[in-house]
Design an enzyme around this catalytic site. Structure first.
Site, PDB file in Angstrom:
ATOM      1  N   HIS A 126      12.442   0.295   0.742  1.00  9.19           N
ATOM      2  CA  HIS A 126      13.835   0.189   0.281  1.00  9.19           C
ATOM      3  C   HIS A 126      14.735   1.200   0.991  1.00  9.19           C
ATOM      4  O   HIS A 126      14.292   2.263   1.407  1.00  9.19           O
ATOM      5  CB  HIS A 126      13.953   0.304  -1.245  1.00  9.19           C
ATOM      6  CG  HIS A 126      13.644   1.642  -1.837  1.00  9.19           C
ATOM      7  ND1 HIS A 126      12.865   1.800  -2.955  1.00  9.19           N
ATOM      8  CD2 HIS A 126      14.027   2.899  -1.501  1.00  9.19           C
ATOM      9  CE1 HIS A 126      12.784   3.075  -3.264  1.00  9.19           C
ATOM     10  NE2 HIS A 126      13.477   3.774  -2.403  1.00  9.19           N
ATOM     11  N   ASP A 156       8.081   1.436  -0.338  1.00 10.60           N
ATOM     12  CA  ASP A 156       8.093  -0.037  -0.276  1.00 10.60           C
ATOM     13  C   ASP A 156       9.155  -0.559   0.685  1.00 10.60           C
ATOM     14  O   ASP A 156       9.434  -1.758   0.719  1.00 10.60           O
ATOM     15  CB  ASP A 156       8.301  -0.632  -1.684  1.00 10.60           C
ATOM     16  CG  ASP A 156       9.652  -0.264  -2.296  1.00 10.60           C
ATOM     17  OD1 ASP A 156      10.454   0.432  -1.636  1.00 10.60           O
ATOM     18  OD2 ASP A 156       9.916  -0.689  -3.446  1.00 10.60           O
TER      19      ASP A 156
HETATM   20  C1  F6R Z   1      18.110   7.953  -2.683  1.00 13.46           C
HETATM   21  C2  F6R Z   1      17.782   6.666  -2.083  1.00 13.46           C
HETATM   22  C3  F6R Z   1      16.375   6.246  -1.856  1.00 13.46           C
HETATM   23  C4  F6R Z   1      15.493   7.349  -1.299  1.00 13.46           C
HETATM   24  C5  F6R Z   1      14.057   6.858  -1.157  1.00 13.46           C
HETATM   25  C6  F6R Z   1      13.139   7.949  -0.647  1.00 13.46           C
HETATM   26  O1  F6R Z   1      19.505   8.112  -2.800  1.00 13.46           O
HETATM   27  O2  F6R Z   1      18.664   5.938  -1.791  1.00 13.46           O
HETATM   28  O3  F6R Z   1      16.371   5.147  -0.992  1.00 13.46           O
HETATM   29  O4  F6R Z   1      15.992   7.753  -0.056  1.00 13.46           O
HETATM   30  O5  F6R Z   1      13.594   6.414  -2.389  1.00 13.46           O
HETATM   31  O6  F6R Z   1      13.043   8.939  -1.628  1.00 13.46           O
HETATM   32  P1  F6R Z   1      12.356  10.336  -1.291  1.00 13.46           P
HETATM   33  O7  F6R Z   1      13.228  11.011  -0.312  1.00 13.46           O
HETATM   34  O8  F6R Z   1      12.349  11.091  -2.604  1.00 13.46           O
HETATM   35  O9  F6R Z   1      11.004  10.041  -0.753  1.00 13.46           O
END
Ligand code: F6R
Length: 262
Positions: free
Chosen positions: A138, A136
């Site tokens: 973030h 999304d």
């Molecule tokens: C984790 C964080 C999140 C992840 C994001 C992607 O510390 O800050 O912003 O980087 O949710 O997560 P993955 O890498 O599991 O797809």
């Protein structure tokens, strides 16, 4: 924003690791901002290899993690505290007192968040922040519509993030905490360099919106367009929705190696 497209996540992570390693060699007391999740795992594996095989020294490095689930004990196997010790810290020579991770169990959350911010400043600010991106958009756990001026604080996860992260909780969305403590977007933007990693087709739309879309709070990662030193390491599937991917390849391939790793 510099976009670095590699054939796969492995090659992209290794290229990103060279940037981190170069910083640590040039500035042994560097302050690193770190992320959790699936995305940085190969980067951390490569940093561990560089430590063990090439003597990359973390003894003076200070770290600040982006976020932590609210309500999870440090010892919980899905806490970001556990994640970091399992996947990186226990395998490099970092000093435990130089490791900082938001406290998901703080009694006074606003005070704990303010202290986190002041500790970052007391350590001279973050030299290099590792980021992943949520589907999304973030960064950290700054969900869509987070203020671009935000600092470390408590946030509520979106349903999308709860669904995405259920894979770490036996696939059970009910086990995923709905709240987290996260550095703010303002905190992330203060880092002297931001190094984003994104892999897989599931990230393609978010990557394209971040890089080529309008800067908007509905797509938090798009603020990185305003950062003076943001590098985005992606694999081919994550690059698949970009309009100017050939241009990004041309720019990166035309650089001398020393500049690619800087
Ligand atoms: C984790 C964080 C999140 C992840 C994001 C992607 O510390 O800050 O912003 O980087 O949710 O997560 P993955 O890498 O599991 O797809």
């Amino acid at each position: 924003m510099e976009i670095i497209i590699k054939e796969n996540g492995e090659a992209a992570s290794e290229a990103a690791a060279r940037v981190v390693a170069r910083l640590v060699r040039e500035k042994p007391n560097a302050v690193l901002g770190l992320a959790t999740g699936s995305t940085p795992l190969v980067l951390y594996r490569e940093l561990i290899r560089l430590h063990k095989e090439d003597g990359l020294d973390f003894s003076q490095v200070t770290t600040f993690n982006l976020d932590e689930y609210a309500g999870l004990e440090k010892e919980h196997e899905q806490s970001y505290h556990s994640f970091m010790w399992k996947n990186l810290f226990s395998q490099i020579n970092i000093h435990p007192e130089k490791v900082h991770i938001p406290d998901g169990m703080a009694d006074d959350i606003p005070l704990s968040c303010a202290t986190y911010e002041s500790t970052i400043i007391a350590n001279g600010g973050i030299d290099l922040q590792v980021l992943g991106i949520g589907s999304d958009g973030h960064i950290g756990f700054n969900e869509p519509t987070s203020s671009f001026a935000s600092r470390t604080r408590i946030k509520t996860l979106t349903q999308q993030t709860v669904t995405d992260n259920a894979r770490f909780f036996d696939g059970d969305e009910n086990k995923v905490p709905h709240h987290c403590i996260t550095m703010g977007i303002g905190t992330i933007m203060d880092a002297r360099m931001n190094l984003m990693l994104a892999f897989g087709e599931g990230k393609a739309e978010a990557v394209a919106a971040m890089v080529e879309g309008p800067v908007s709070a509905i797509m938090p990662a798009s603020i990185l367009q305003h950062h003076p030193a943001a590098k985005v390491f992606i694999d081919e599937p994550a690059a698949s929705a970009l309009t100017l991917s050939d241009y990004y390849r041309w720019v990166y391939d035309g650089k001398p190696r020393w500049q690619q790793d800087a």
